[in-house]
Design an enzyme around this catalytic site. Sequence first.
Site, PDB file in Angstrom:
ATOM      1  N   HIS A   5      -1.365   1.240   7.444  1.00  0.00           N
ATOM      2  CA  HIS A   5      -1.845   1.158   6.070  1.00  0.00           C
ATOM      3  C   HIS A   5      -1.726   2.543   5.452  1.00  0.00           C
ATOM      4  O   HIS A   5      -1.731   3.550   6.165  1.00  0.00           O
ATOM      5  CB  HIS A   5      -3.312   0.697   6.125  1.00  0.00           C
ATOM      6  CG  HIS A   5      -3.934   0.464   4.782  1.00  0.00           C
ATOM      7  ND1 HIS A   5      -3.363  -0.352   3.827  1.00  0.00           N
ATOM      8  CD2 HIS A   5      -5.083   0.946   4.237  1.00  0.00           C
ATOM      9  CE1 HIS A   5      -4.144  -0.368   2.751  1.00  0.00           C
ATOM     10  NE2 HIS A   5      -5.185   0.417   2.975  1.00  0.00           N
TER      11      HIS A   5
ATOM     12  N   CYS B 155       0.833  -1.216   0.000  1.00  0.00           N
ATOM     13  CA  CYS B 155       0.000   0.000   0.000  1.00  0.00           C
ATOM     14  C   CYS B 155       0.864   1.262   0.000  1.00  0.00           C
ATOM     15  O   CYS B 155       0.458   2.293  -0.537  1.00  0.00           O
ATOM     16  CB  CYS B 155      -0.949   0.006   1.197  1.00  0.00           C
ATOM     17  SG  CYS B 155      -0.108  -0.149   2.786  1.00  0.00           S
TER      18      CYS B 155
END
Length: 369
Positions: A313, A34
Amino acid sequence: MVMGAAGSKLEKALGDQFPEGERYFGLENFGNTCYCNSVLQALYFCLPFREQLLEYYANNKNGGETEDNILTCLADLFTQISSQKKKTGVIAPKRFVQRVKKQNEIFRSYMHQDAHEFLNFLLNELVDILEKESNAAKTSPETSSSSEKIANGPSHPQANGVRKEPVSTWVHKCFQGILTNETRCLRCETVTARDETFFDLSLDIEQNSSITSCLKNFSSTETLNAEDKFFCDKCCSLQEAQKRMKIKKPPNILVIHLKRFKYIEQLSRYKKLSYRVVFPLELKLSNTIDNADCEYSLFAVVVHVGSGPNHGHYVSLVKSHDHWLFFDDENVEMIDESTIQTFFGSTQEYSSNTDHGYILFYERLGGRS
């Protein structure tokens, strides 16, 4: 993936409100990639950068014998996205991610990586490749003379992690600015100025502040005294001095990195600062060397989600044709402009909201210099 109601809603909005040629594709995650996907989306919607990359691909696609590198893989990925028949969907940036891992062992593991570190690595790699290609073209037998070969000798020393440019590439033209480090001797008043280039500004942050105040702190005057005295060449001795950093040449694309990860000695580890730092949609720089006001408009934000530096994330928010979109790996959705405020950070030290703006991308208004 973009599916069902959310997918069809996006399809309809894209059909109604966006130009025919634009594409909005999620990127597949290959196990903690990510950090890479969020930066790629910000760069894809950095139009001067995308245009140059697509042009590079178009000019070089017939060189079939050239070996893959990060630049060719990125140009191929952006071309793949922009030439899709559908307006939205998902693409797997497999070839690009494999190339990144091959090139840099830091990104080989499945551990959480830092998006800012990745952006720095990527831009510097692109510059290296473009400089080599430019120098190779200049020193090829057909075009070179002995004087040219001398001029293209060793590249200049590094400043702030970015090589002083022997060649100005289109990556430099997009992202590079120049800082001046000024030191004034308090005894003889002589000012020593040293220029250094930057691709992004890393700013220290404080609770309940703004980008404007962070920039003011960045260029505030610091006094060098006691054991930090400055060696003045004119006085030929250590003297008290005042030092400040100013932006001498603002870049066309201003990338601001908020230093949200701080090393806490008592804990012997890094801690994430969830401070509320307001980043405006329009930003004025008034601390350039000639005091000329320089205006920027926000077009992308890489957001870190999570409470610590070693896990979490990354997602990105991008502006395209006056609309904001949210990219979370494979997922793409439209958001209201007002949603951006939820990523400023928290006024409390511990908060359930862990989604904080981490890297900001601003485009200079009023044409490119």
